[in-house]
Design a protein around this motif. Structure first.
Motif, PDB file in Angstrom:
ATOM      1  N   ARG A  64      10.337  -6.875  -0.100  1.00 38.93           N
ATOM      2  CA  ARG A  64       9.730  -7.854   0.079  1.00 38.93           C
ATOM      3  C   ARG A  64       7.730  -7.864  -0.185  1.00 38.93           C
ATOM      4  NH1 ARG A  64      12.574 -10.818   3.561  1.00 38.93           N
ATOM      5  NH2 ARG A  64      14.702 -10.968   2.429  1.00 38.93           N
ATOM      6  N   SER A  65       7.134  -9.499   0.406  1.00 35.28           N
ATOM      7  CA  SER A  65       5.767  -9.081  -0.298  1.00 35.28           C
ATOM      8  C   SER A  65       5.592  -9.572   1.266  1.00 35.28           C
ATOM      9  CB  SER A  65       5.058  -9.829  -0.945  1.00 35.28           C
ATOM     10  OG  SER A  65       5.792  -9.268  -2.768  1.00 35.28           O
ATOM     11  N   HIS A  66       3.809  -8.948   1.352  1.00 32.72           N
ATOM     12  CA  HIS A  66       3.172  -9.364   2.754  1.00 32.72           C
ATOM     13  C   HIS A  66       1.940  -9.918   1.619  1.00 32.72           C
ATOM     14  CE1 HIS A  66       1.280 -10.417   6.534  1.00 32.72           C
ATOM     15  NE2 HIS A  66       0.705  -9.049   5.917  1.00 32.72           N
ATOM     16  N   VAL A  67       1.285 -11.418   2.150  1.00 35.11           N
ATOM     17  CA  VAL A  67      -0.146 -11.904   1.991  1.00 35.11           C
ATOM     18  C   VAL A  67      -1.228 -11.428   3.543  1.00 35.11           C
ATOM     19  CG1 VAL A  67      -1.695 -13.846   1.149  1.00 35.11           C
ATOM     20  CG2 VAL A  67       0.873 -13.403   0.205  1.00 35.11           C
ATOM     21  N   LEU A  68      -1.717 -10.133   2.814  1.00 37.30           N
ATOM     22  CA  LEU A  68      -3.067  -9.724   4.036  1.00 37.30           C
ATOM     23  C   LEU A  68      -4.503 -10.677   3.769  1.00 37.30           C
ATOM     24  CD1 LEU A  68      -4.038  -8.090   6.192  1.00 37.30           C
ATOM     25  CD2 LEU A  68      -4.894  -6.169   4.282  1.00 37.30           C
ATOM     26  N   ALA A  69      -5.054 -11.045   5.181  1.00 36.13           N
ATOM     27  CA  ALA A  69      -6.178 -12.053   4.716  1.00 36.13           C
ATOM     28  C   ALA A  69      -6.791 -11.339   5.580  1.00 36.13           C
ATOM     29  CB  ALA A  69      -6.338 -13.260   5.155  1.00 36.13           C
ATOM     30  N   THR A  70      -8.627 -11.191   4.750  1.00 35.77           N
ATOM     31  CA  THR A  70      -9.549 -10.344   5.198  1.00 35.77           C
ATOM     32  C   THR A  70     -10.696 -11.542   5.327  1.00 35.77           C
ATOM     33  OG1 THR A  70     -10.398 -10.051   3.006  1.00 35.77           O
ATOM     34  CG2 THR A  70      -8.438  -8.727   4.093  1.00 35.77           C
ATOM     35  N   ASP A  71     -11.992 -11.267   6.858  1.00 38.08           N
ATOM     36  CA  ASP A  71     -12.945 -11.755   6.194  1.00 38.08           C
ATOM     37  C   ASP A  71     -13.619 -10.959   6.200  1.00 38.08           C
ATOM     38  OD1 ASP A  71     -12.692  -9.251   8.296  1.00 38.08           O
ATOM     39  OD2 ASP A  71     -13.249 -10.594   9.637  1.00 38.08           O
ATOM     40  N   PHE A  72     -13.889 -10.819   4.664  1.00 41.56           N
ATOM     41  CA  PHE A  72     -14.714 -10.408   4.222  1.00 41.56           C
ATOM     42  C   PHE A  72     -14.694 -10.386   2.126  1.00 41.56           C
ATOM     43  CE2 PHE A  72     -12.778  -6.520   5.302  1.00 41.56           C
ATOM     44  CZ  PHE A  72     -12.241  -5.630   4.623  1.00 41.56           C
ATOM     45  N   ASP A  73     -15.301 -10.636   2.069  1.00 40.25           N
ATOM     46  CA  ASP A  73     -15.159  -9.765   0.666  1.00 40.25           C
ATOM     47  C   ASP A  73     -14.324  -9.173  -0.215  1.00 40.25           C
ATOM     48  OD1 ASP A  73     -15.138 -12.804  -0.382  1.00 40.25           O
ATOM     49  OD2 ASP A  73     -17.518 -12.918  -0.523  1.00 40.25           O
ATOM     50  N   VAL A  74     -13.060  -8.875  -0.104  1.00 40.73           N
ATOM     51  CA  VAL A  74     -12.703  -7.483  -1.095  1.00 40.73           C
ATOM     52  C   VAL A  74     -13.232  -7.104  -1.863  1.00 40.73           C
ATOM     53  CG1 VAL A  74     -10.814  -5.855  -1.889  1.00 40.73           C
ATOM     54  CG2 VAL A  74     -10.917  -7.699   0.325  1.00 40.73           C
ATOM     55  N   THR A  75     -14.421  -5.977  -2.825  1.00 36.77           N
ATOM     56  CA  THR A  75     -14.324  -5.681  -3.703  1.00 36.77           C
ATOM     57  C   THR A  75     -13.624  -4.008  -4.423  1.00 36.77           C
ATOM     58  OG1 THR A  75     -15.611  -3.805  -2.736  1.00 36.77           O
ATOM     59  CG2 THR A  75     -16.612  -6.230  -3.159  1.00 36.77           C
ATOM     60  N   ARG A  76     -12.686  -3.246  -3.069  1.00 32.54           N
ATOM     61  CA  ARG A  76     -12.320  -2.123  -4.646  1.00 32.54           C
ATOM     62  C   ARG A  76     -10.935  -2.263  -2.965  1.00 32.54           C
ATOM     63  NH1 ARG A  76     -13.971   4.083  -4.095  1.00 32.54           N
ATOM     64  NH2 ARG A  76     -12.461   4.177  -5.011  1.00 32.54           N
ATOM     65  N   ILE A  77      -9.457  -1.851  -3.657  1.00 26.81           N
ATOM     66  CA  ILE A  77      -8.738  -1.513  -2.795  1.00 26.81           C
ATOM     67  C   ILE A  77      -7.385  -0.158  -4.022  1.00 26.81           C
ATOM     68  CG2 ILE A  77      -5.991  -2.796  -2.581  1.00 26.81           C
ATOM     69  CD1 ILE A  77      -6.785  -5.245  -3.632  1.00 26.81           C
ATOM     70  N   ASP A  78      -7.369   0.240  -2.998  1.00 27.85           N
ATOM     71  CA  ASP A  78      -6.241   1.662  -3.045  1.00 27.85           C
ATOM     72  C   ASP A  78      -5.006   1.991  -1.896  1.00 27.85           C
ATOM     73  OD1 ASP A  78      -6.530   4.257  -4.293  1.00 27.85           O
ATOM     74  OD2 ASP A  78      -6.709   4.966  -2.582  1.00 27.85           O
ATOM     75  N   VAL A  79      -4.097   2.358  -2.859  1.00 31.62           N
ATOM     76  CA  VAL A  79      -2.435   2.530  -1.908  1.00 31.62           C
ATOM     77  C   VAL A  79      -3.063   3.805  -2.331  1.00 31.62           C
ATOM     78  CG1 VAL A  79      -0.722   2.307  -1.692  1.00 31.62           C
ATOM     79  CG2 VAL A  79      -2.113   0.371  -2.194  1.00 31.62           C
ATOM     80  N   THR A  80      -2.560   4.902  -1.424  1.00 36.52           N
ATOM     81  CA  THR A  80      -2.667   6.303  -1.031  1.00 36.52           C
ATOM     82  C   THR A  80      -1.104   6.661  -2.121  1.00 36.52           C
ATOM     83  OG1 THR A  80      -3.054   6.849   0.719  1.00 36.52           O
ATOM     84  CG2 THR A  80      -2.234   8.257   0.061  1.00 36.52           C
TER      85      THR A  80
END
Length: 474
Positions: A64-80
């Protein structure tokens, strides 16, 4: 703390001033009423603080998937750990998180002036299967749990149909995990073991009919013989005092000594009956396979590649049975595979100088559902064989009337019938006082000596002392 009128340079020049400063600070610290010594944190408290993650958690189900909303502009993403979850930026302020496999990993998002971290917890589809069970079987107490290799069903069901169907649905929900069905029917037996009483009955009818004629002449000026060589025939051996040798006296023969003429007729008719019976009793745990073999193994030579080295493998034959029971309340669902095989040297082959027999096999596989003590039979496993062999002498066999004297034939027919009778029973272990005695005749065994006759004392040990007031008879 500085002493009025004293400078740093003066402290360096006057060591006694530095000593006075340190002593004053120590005296004030020990004399203060509010002075306290803080204890060092314990190791257990440190582990507890590290185990409690301060980050927000995102719960997902594998696949399954989930949409995560943020209150700032995301410039970089990392998953361990990418094998547990993955994340992709959809828009500048939305991140799509996908669950892949059960486990926990970290998701870190960077913005222009901030950094946010989440704990992504991915679980299997067991909660979904639990909801599916509740929707299909409302009112039933069916609980679903999972391990790395199995799905476990527990609780109670009202009917046997619910127990079996719940197991089938759980198995269909995952092709990799096996299902352990521990659902119990209210008021049903609590045993999880099944004993299978099996009866193999095999009857073999065979018939043989042979007919042939041999003519022999021993005259002073000539000798003659006619034979198809299908059966042993009389022949002439001049080295013996009686030159005519008859190898088979169990058939009709006629000999004119003065004329030197002999006629032998091979006429034989046989009928045979063979019966075999095997009665194995097997005990298996619920959902586990059990097997039985009454027969043996025969060697098969295998030639290895270009080296020509011969290795031996063994093949089983005889009466074989495999079954898997599934207990559903008072009912037992069985997957049964009986098999009967015999060696067939007629259709065998010769490999690397070894005579390897073929196998005549009769096998059945079926699924049945019975109650405790009920029986079912597998019948109709018939094997009919007929072999006809005819030999004749050319030209002479075509003569009218007397042409039958120059022919021979052998007719062989066989019919085998197999019956398998199976009775499942729910069993429980016997206590010590419930074990029946063995069906033996003690008079046929040698009486015990030494250790047992001396009351449990070794044979070479001194005899036990008699009770007080009694003397042992000599």
């Amino acid at each position: 703390m500085r002493i009025p009128g004293a400078s740093d340079r003066g402290l360096v020049r006057r060591p006694w001033a530095l000593w006075l400063l340190v002593s004053t600070v120590a005296l004030l610290g020990s004399a203060g009423p509010a002075a306290q010594v803080l204890p060092a944190p314990r190791a257990a408290d440190a582990r507890a603080q590290s185990a409690a993650s301060p980050f927000e958690r995102i719960f997902l189900i594998a696949g399954r998937s989930h949409v995560l909303a943020t209150d700032f502009d995301v410039t970089r993403i990392d998953v361990t750990i990418n094998t547990i979850a993955d994340a992709n930026r959809v828009t500048s302020r939305e991140v799509l998180v996908d669950g892949k496999a059960p486990g926990t990993t970290s998701l870190i998002l960077w913005g222009a002036d901030r950094r946010v971290q989440y704990d992504v917890v991915v679980d299997t589809g067991v909660p979904q299967l639990q909801q599916q069970m509740q929707a299909i079987f409302p009112g039933e107490e069916i609980f679903v749990s999972t391990t790395e290799e199995a799905i476990v069903l527990s609780g109670h069901a009202t009917t046997n149909e619910v127990v079996l169907r719940a197991g089938e649905i759980a198995q269909a929900s995952s092709s990799k995990l096996k299902v352990i069905n521990m659902l119990q029917r209210a008021g049903g037996p609590d045993t999880q073991q099944v004993m299978l009483e099996v009866r193999f009955a095999e009857v073999d009818h065979n018939a043989l009919a042979e007919l042939g004629t041999t003519l022999l002449a021993d005259r002073s000026n000539f000798d003659a013989r006619t034979s198809t060589e299908q059966f042993p025939a009389p022949f002439i051996d001049a080295s013996k005092p009686a030159p005519i040798v008859v190898p088979d006296f169990l058939n009709v023969f006629f000999f004119l000594k003065q004329e030197g003429l002999l006629a032998a007729i091979k006429a034989l008719r046989e009928r045979g009956l063979f019966q075999s019976l095997a009665e194995p009793n097997l005990i298996a745990y619920n959902g586990q396979e059990a097997s039985f073999l009454a027969g043996g193994e025969f060697p098969i030579p295998i030639v290895q590649g270009n080296t020509g080295q011969v290795t031996i493998q063994f093949k089983e034959f005889g009466v074989k049975l495999r079954f898997t029971p599934t207990i559903a309340g008072e009912s037992i669902r069985l997957k049964v595979e009986p098999e009967v095989s015999t060696l067939d040297f007629t259709n065998g082959l010769t490999l690397a100088g070894f005579r390897v027999p073929a196998l005549k096999t009769r096998r059945a596989q079926t699924d049945v559902e019975l109650r405790d003590g009920q029986s079912f039979a597998i019948a109709g496993l018939l094997d009919n064989q007929s072999l006809e062999s005819r030999q004749l002498i050319p030209l002479l066999s075509n003569l009218p009337v007397i042409g039958h004297l120059f022919r021979s034939k052998s007719d062989t027919s066989a019919r085998t019938e197999l019956l398998v009778l199976i009775t499942p029973r729910l069993v429980r272990p016997l206590n010590a006082d419930e074990v029946p005695p063995l069906p033996i005749d003690p008079d046929r065994f040698i009486k015990p000596r030494g250790f047992l006759e001396n009351g449990g004392q070794p044979a070479d040990a001194p005899a036990p002392k008699p009770p007080a007031g009694k003397e042992r008879k000599q």
